[in-house]
Design a protein around this motif. Structure first.
Motif, PDB file in Angstrom:
ATOM      1  N   CYS A   1       0.818  -1.217   0.000  1.00 36.01           N
ATOM      2  CA  CYS A   1       0.000   0.000   0.000  1.00 36.01           C
ATOM      3  C   CYS A   1       0.853   1.269   0.000  1.00 36.01           C
ATOM      4  N   SER A   2       2.155   1.139   0.190  1.00 30.92           N
ATOM      5  CA  SER A   2       3.014   2.308   0.368  1.00 30.92           C
ATOM      6  C   SER A   2       3.086   3.198  -0.863  1.00 30.92           C
ATOM      7  N   SER A   3       2.813   2.657  -2.048  1.00 33.19           N
ATOM      8  CA  SER A   3       2.935   3.441  -3.280  1.00 33.19           C
ATOM      9  C   SER A   3       1.598   3.995  -3.760  1.00 33.19           C
ATOM     10  N   LEU A   4       0.576   3.905  -2.933  1.00 34.76           N
ATOM     11  CA  LEU A   4      -0.769   4.293  -3.349  1.00 34.76           C
ATOM     12  C   LEU A   4      -0.824   5.738  -3.840  1.00 34.76           C
ATOM     13  N   ASP A   5      -0.298   6.669  -3.055  1.00 32.30           N
ATOM     14  CA  ASP A   5      -0.370   8.085  -3.420  1.00 32.30           C
ATOM     15  C   ASP A   5       0.694   8.477  -4.442  1.00 32.30           C
ATOM     16  N   ASN A   6       1.935   8.053  -4.214  1.00 30.47           N
ATOM     17  CA  ASN A   6       3.003   8.423  -5.143  1.00 30.47           C
ATOM     18  C   ASN A   6       2.783   7.801  -6.519  1.00 30.47           C
ATOM     19  N   GLY A   7       2.210   6.605  -6.539  1.00 32.05           N
ATOM     20  CA  GLY A   7       1.905   5.968  -7.817  1.00 32.05           C
ATOM     21  C   GLY A   7       0.873   6.756  -8.599  1.00 32.05           C
ATOM     22  N   ALA A   8      -0.072   7.365  -7.890  1.00 35.01           N
ATOM     23  CA  ALA A   8      -1.090   8.183  -8.558  1.00 35.01           C
ATOM     24  C   ALA A   8      -0.453   9.407  -9.190  1.00 35.01           C
ATOM     25  N   ASP A   9       0.496  10.024  -8.489  1.00 37.27           N
ATOM     26  CA  ASP A   9       1.181  11.205  -9.030  1.00 37.27           C
ATOM     27  C   ASP A   9       1.949  10.855 -10.297  1.00 37.27           C
ATOM     28  N   GLN A  10       2.682   9.732 -10.265  1.00 40.66           N
ATOM     29  CA  GLN A  10       3.466   9.331 -11.430  1.00 40.66           C
ATOM     30  C   GLN A  10       2.568   9.001 -12.616  1.00 40.66           C
ATOM     31  N   PHE A  11       1.468   8.319 -12.344  1.00 38.20           N
ATOM     32  CA  PHE A  11       0.538   7.968 -13.414  1.00 38.20           C
ATOM     33  C   PHE A  11      -0.041   9.233 -14.052  1.00 38.20           C
TER      34      PHE A  11
END
Length: 287
Positions: free
Chosen positions: A127-137
């Motif tokens: 779950c650690s990449s939930l927010d940062n993954g959204a930014d990159q996407f």
């Protein structure tokens, strides 16, 4: 490269440890979270309660990593803190607690890695990449000239809707009238939803297909996510009823798949965006 990635016969249980680097020395999976240090010098059984200032399998993994970084001249360890006695317990004194070393260690070289905006520490690693993954996407979608504005807005909104990692998220509906590029991004979002739903087998299947497409960001990111997906599925296979590790129950095929996904990533993207993270996950495979 071939020798570096030689497949070992037995992978140690470190792959099953949480990937969060800053966990407390008194935090364990399961119900019992107490920490009772022992003055016995153990070298073959893991413990985060009492660590030694030397490499040993009994040390917490982070302690051993810091010791290696110190040997390489990359970190400074302050074992002897003024006004800081040995970690006192109701039983005796022990060399030091893992947390004590983490708090006192400093870099000898500037850290070139940017800190993520998300400072939350999730219970589950994936779950650690939930927010940062959204930014990159979102950044990638905005920059893709093959997408229309309508498609970009829809895709970004769908990714923003993936805002939780502790409940069942519904898969998005793909519009057949979208461009092929938009449908590929939508497929990536389907895999992402499956990943955060902890349905790693489905996520792995979709990511595997996406590693064969031409879109460079989706191709590389999907190859990297294959590593994380198979790693977490391996972890799932070895977790007991109360969150304890059952090493003998770990699916060795899934473990081997994790290793193969890592080596494939390095072969395809030797200087890739996720190379540092993939290298860290490789260390977990070898223990």
């Amino acid at each position: 490269m071939k020798n570096y990635f030689q497949w070992p016969k037995t992978l140690l249980a470190a792959i099953l440890l949480p990937l969060n680097f800053g966990f407390s020395a008194t935090s364990f999976a399961g119900i019992d979270v107490s920490c009772y240090p022992s003055t016995n010098i153990q070298t073959n059984a893991y413990t985060a309660c009492d660590n030694l200032p030397a490499l040993t399998p009994a040390n917490d993994n982070q302690t051993n990593i810091l010791l290696l970084l110190s040997d390489m001249g990359l970190a400074k360890l302050n074992f002897n803190q003024p006004n800081s006695p040995l970690w006192e317990t109701e039983y005796s004194n022990v060399p030091f607690a893992a947390k004590t070393l983490f708090e006192s260690a400093t870099n000898k070289r500037p850290n070139a890695r940017l800190k993520p905006n998300n400072q939350k520490t999730p219970y589950q690693e994936h779950c650690s990449s939930l927010d940062n993954g959204a930014d990159q996407f979102s950044q990638q979608v905005k920059a893709d000239k093959n997408l229309s504005k309508v498609e970009k807005d829809l895709l970004i909104q769908e990714r923003q809707n993936i805002s939780a990692c502790d409940r069942d998220l519904a898969l998005i509906q793909v519009n057949p009238n979208w461009s092929i590029q938009a449908r590929q991004y939508a497929s990536y979002l389907k895999a992402t939803i499956a990943f955060y739903n902890s349905n790693f087998s489905i996520a792995t299947k979709i990511y595997s297909v996406l590693t064969t497409i031409d879109q460079s960001w989706i191709k590389e990111t999907s190859q990297y996510m294959l590593i994380r997906s198979s790693l977490n599925e391996s972890y799932q296979s070895g977790v007991g009823e109360y969150g304890d590790l059952k090493i003998d129950k770990v699916n060795q095929t899934l473990l081997k798949n994790t290793y193969e996904h890592i080596t494939t990533y390095f072969k395809r993207f030797p200087e890739g965006k996720y190379a540092a993270s993939a290298r860290g996950l490789l260390r977990r495979c070898f223990g």
